[in-house]
Scaffold this motif. Structure first.
Motif, PDB file in Angstrom:
ATOM      1  N   VAL A 214     -48.060  26.330  11.085  1.00 17.60           N
ATOM      2  CA  VAL A 214     -48.164  26.715  12.497  1.00 17.60           C
ATOM      3  C   VAL A 214     -47.060  27.724  12.769  1.00 17.60           C
ATOM      4  N   ILE A 219     -49.527  29.694  16.837  1.00 17.28           N
ATOM      5  CA  ILE A 219     -49.104  29.044  18.076  1.00 17.28           C
ATOM      6  C   ILE A 219     -49.435  29.909  19.288  1.00 17.28           C
ATOM      7  N   LEU A 227     -48.928  20.105  22.247  1.00 16.87           N
ATOM      8  CA  LEU A 227     -48.654  19.983  20.820  1.00 16.87           C
ATOM      9  C   LEU A 227     -47.782  18.760  20.562  1.00 16.87           C
ATOM     10  N   ILE A 236     -44.161  23.379  11.659  1.00 20.35           N
ATOM     11  CA  ILE A 236     -44.192  24.302  12.793  1.00 20.35           C
ATOM     12  C   ILE A 236     -42.962  25.199  12.699  1.00 20.35           C
ATOM     13  N   LEU A 241     -42.101  27.806  17.847  1.00 21.98           N
ATOM     14  CA  LEU A 241     -42.192  26.721  18.819  1.00 21.98           C
ATOM     15  C   LEU A 241     -41.399  27.062  20.077  1.00 21.98           C
ATOM     16  N   LEU A 250     -47.597  27.178  25.409  1.00 24.39           N
ATOM     17  CA  LEU A 250     -47.911  25.756  25.335  1.00 24.39           C
ATOM     18  C   LEU A 250     -47.803  25.114  26.716  1.00 24.39           C
TER      19      LEU A 250
END
Length: 326
Positions: A214, A219, A227, A236, A241, A250
């Motif tokens: 990821v 992402i 997530l 990830i 992130l 996200l």
């Protein structure tokens, strides 16, 4: 046979080892007091119980035939060297259903904004009906949601079973496409899996193939999605992130597995190089997915069962394919 334990002992673990001693009185079970004693015994150990070994330790273990990892992840081992020496490695899924429960709990806390509302109410700040019923105060139900589970091993399968109670529609991602009970669809196409779910669970092992699986590109396709990671942090990409949270890609993240951990120099340690913990739509957990009494008992019992099989002249279950690393 000589069995060397290079892992943390608990009273229950010691009790189960005593059972083995009575059952196999002609074998040796070594629990070293310190590194010096461990080094003394490693050279003629036939079996090592450990999830973390250095290349030097493996090279010194001249008689080594088996490594039993008392949990699922084998990323703490020198896999290539073990493969080269034809040493059999078996891992452990005895706490998998407990980790699945933790994953579900993290998802409910994240979608339910439990931590955020707790922190606000502790300061006297209200949300919901008592604060004017503003739409931005809604929390999110898991009922009937589309869910993607990356990884359909023991954790993923148990998670699917738990999610069935919420009538979720589930897509699983795994290398080999085959039917899995409780999973509506199975794919080996990562982008298809990411596109499907509103909630994305990561329950994969860390391997060469899954490292940074990821990434920023993947992402960036998670606009408005939640997530949850109970696999390994490095699956990830850390910066990706942070980027996705900072830029509102996200809807939120719940993380149990991390990038930085306490060590001998850092007893107090934030889990990331980036301020991921500062976002209100993030739930953080200190890698305790299987850290319950039931989880510990499960993984210890499975370790003892694998030892019993080896000492009786058989093979352990859950033998790791060292080429695939799981």
């Amino acid at each position: 046979m000589k069995v060397l334990f290079l892992t943390k002992m608990t009273d229950y673990f010691l009790q189960r080892i005593e059972d083995l001693k009575r059952e196999f009185p002609n074998d040796f079970f070594i629990i070293p007091k310190d590194r010096e004693e461990a080094h003394k015994h490693i050279e003629d150990a036939d079996v090592i119980v450990s999830g973390s070994l250095t290349k030097e330790q493996v090279l010194n273990a001249k008689k080594l035939k088996f490594v039993l990892v008392p949990w699922a992840g084998v990323n703490g081992l020198p896999i290539d060297l073990l493969d080269e020496r034809n040493i059999i490695v078996a891992n452990n899924h005895g706490n998998g259903k407990i980790v699945a429960e933790r994953a579900l709990g993290l998802a409910l806390a994240l979608l339910g904004r439990v931590v955020e509302y707790h922190n606000d109410l502790a300061k006297g700040v209200w949300h919901g009906y008592e604060a004017g019923a503003k739409s931005e105060d809604f929390w999110y139900s898991l009922q009937g949601k589309r869910v993607t589970i990356l990884g359909l091993g023991t954790i993923g399968k148990h998670l699917a079973k738990l999610l069935s109670g919420f009538e979720c529609e589930i897509m699983g991602f795994k290398k080999n496409i085959e039917p899995v009970e409780g999973v509506n669809y199975v794919t080996n196409n990562l982008e298809e899996a990411i596109k499907f779910g509103k909630v994305i669970f990561v329950a994969l092992p860390l391997t060469k193939e899954t490292y940074h699986l990821v990434n920023k590109e993947i992402i960036s396709q998670m606009q408005g999605k939640f997530l949850v990671n109970v696999g390994r942090g490095q699956i990830i990409e850390e910066e990706a992130l942070y980027y996705a949270l900072k830029n509102g890609i996200l809807a939120g993240a719940a993380i149990d597995t991390w990038y930085l951990y306490p060590d001998s120099d850092h007893a107090v340690q934030l889990p990331s190089r980036y301020p991921i913990h500062t976002f209100k739509n993030v739930v953080i957990s200190p890698h305790v997915g299987g850290f319950t009494i039931e989880g510990q008992v499960g993984r210890i019992d499975e370790t003892i069962e694998n030892l019993r099989r080896i000492l009786a002249g058989g093979m352990p279950k859950n033998i790791v394919d060292l080429k695939s690393e799981y």
